[in-house]
Design a protein around this motif. Sequence first.
Motif, PDB file in Angstrom:
ATOM      1  N   ARG A 154       0.835  -1.207   0.000  1.00  0.00           N
ATOM      2  CA  ARG A 154       0.000   0.000   0.000  1.00  0.00           C
ATOM      3  C   ARG A 154       0.871   1.259   0.000  1.00  0.00           C
ATOM      4  O   ARG A 154       0.594   2.227  -0.725  1.00  0.00           O
ATOM      5  CB  ARG A 154      -0.913   0.025   1.225  1.00  0.00           C
ATOM      6  N   GLU A 155       1.912   1.246   0.820  1.00  0.00           N
ATOM      7  CA  GLU A 155       2.811   2.405   0.890  1.00  0.00           C
ATOM      8  C   GLU A 155       3.486   2.646  -0.460  1.00  0.00           C
ATOM      9  O   GLU A 155       3.611   3.795  -0.902  1.00  0.00           O
ATOM     10  CB  GLU A 155       3.868   2.177   1.969  1.00  0.00           C
TER      11      GLU A 155
ATOM     12  N   GLU B 249       1.082   4.204  -2.937  1.00  0.00           N
ATOM     13  CA  GLU B 249       0.896   5.626  -2.659  1.00  0.00           C
ATOM     14  C   GLU B 249       2.079   6.433  -3.178  1.00  0.00           C
ATOM     15  O   GLU B 249       1.917   7.517  -3.748  1.00  0.00           O
ATOM     16  CB  GLU B 249       0.712   5.851  -1.157  1.00  0.00           C
ATOM     17  N   ARG B 250       3.292   5.902  -2.994  1.00  0.00           N
ATOM     18  CA  ARG B 250       4.494   6.583  -3.480  1.00  0.00           C
ATOM     19  C   ARG B 250       4.470   6.729  -4.994  1.00  0.00           C
ATOM     20  O   ARG B 250       4.880   7.762  -5.532  1.00  0.00           O
ATOM     21  CB  ARG B 250       5.754   5.808  -3.082  1.00  0.00           C
TER      22      ARG B 250
ATOM     23  N   ASN C  67      -2.540   4.553  -6.041  1.00  0.00           N
ATOM     24  CA  ASN C  67      -3.429   4.088  -4.972  1.00  0.00           C
ATOM     25  C   ASN C  67      -4.907   4.277  -5.307  1.00  0.00           C
ATOM     26  O   ASN C  67      -5.764   3.612  -4.719  1.00  0.00           O
ATOM     27  CB  ASN C  67      -3.087   4.776  -3.645  1.00  0.00           C
ATOM     28  N   THR C  68      -5.225   5.166  -6.254  1.00  0.00           N
ATOM     29  CA  THR C  68      -6.625   5.328  -6.659  1.00  0.00           C
ATOM     30  C   THR C  68      -7.062   4.233  -7.638  1.00  0.00           C
ATOM     31  O   THR C  68      -8.253   4.072  -7.899  1.00  0.00           O
ATOM     32  CB  THR C  68      -6.845   6.699  -7.316  1.00  0.00           C
TER      33      THR C  68
END
Length: 310
Positions: free
Chosen positions: A150-151, A154-155, A159-160
């Motif tokens: 997940r991290e 996002e980076r 994540n969308t």
Amino acid sequence: MLLLDPSKKMSFNRCIRDGDLVIVYERHDTMKAVKVCENSVLQNRFGVFKHSDWIGKPFGSKVFSNKGGFVYLLAPTPELWTLVLSHRTQILYIADISFVIMYLEIVPGCLVLESGTGSGSLTTSLARAVAPTGHVYTFDFHEQRAASAREDFERTGINTLVTVGVRDIQGEGFPDEFFGLADSVFLDLPQPWLAIPSAGKMLKQDGILCSFSPCIEQVQRSCETLRSNFTDIRTFEILLRTYEIREWKMDCSKVDDDRSVASPPCKRRQPSGEGSMGDNPSSPAVMARPSAEARGHTGYLTFARLEHVS
């Protein structure tokens, strides 16, 4: 990061900003992901690079250090991210990934189910393939691994497009909420045959499943299970050979029976005349040879299409 513009299309057609993720490219086998921070510096063998000098430059720019050394600042595409990500598990590389996306017939708008997530190498490419209106739901039984994925998503700004879940797909199957909705399913599991019945229920009519397995025994058992309600079952092994292309100085005037590896032989001379090799006995030539670092077997990819029930 895989940036989405207002029209929800992935794009790197803008300048680097504070907080962006960039791939610092030194050479083809030396790259690293760096988050741009205005007051930070990057130190390597080429010198000290100020992040403040990077801000405002377009992706692909060549930037210089205090010593005159240079690196390139590249956009974190899925291809480059696969080469620099943290390996929490064995990952799929570009040859396998491209084959998977092609044979699963993944296009923008698709809904894709994946198990397990692992290091997220394939997931990143799946996200780009389904963008801007599709979605990837990926599952891993290991909670810390799922959190790390997940991290990373996002980076990289996907994540969308990706939802990460913690679930033992081999034991529990996929969530019932996806029943009959998935365009494609990808399995990277030690016992994929346990998840195949659930995957079949999640697929749309004529949907496609792919299973990645390192051992042929896993493939054989999976195929036995697939025969119950899948058709067009095929297994592939993707072997990629990389070549090194270099320029050599060929001194044809000194070629004899004791030919050396460092000075490749001149197979034939050009006719006399302007620009002939006879006028220039030490002539550059481009030589190609297989890379010593070429990867061998990674795994087997088994594809199957859900039988249409009339």
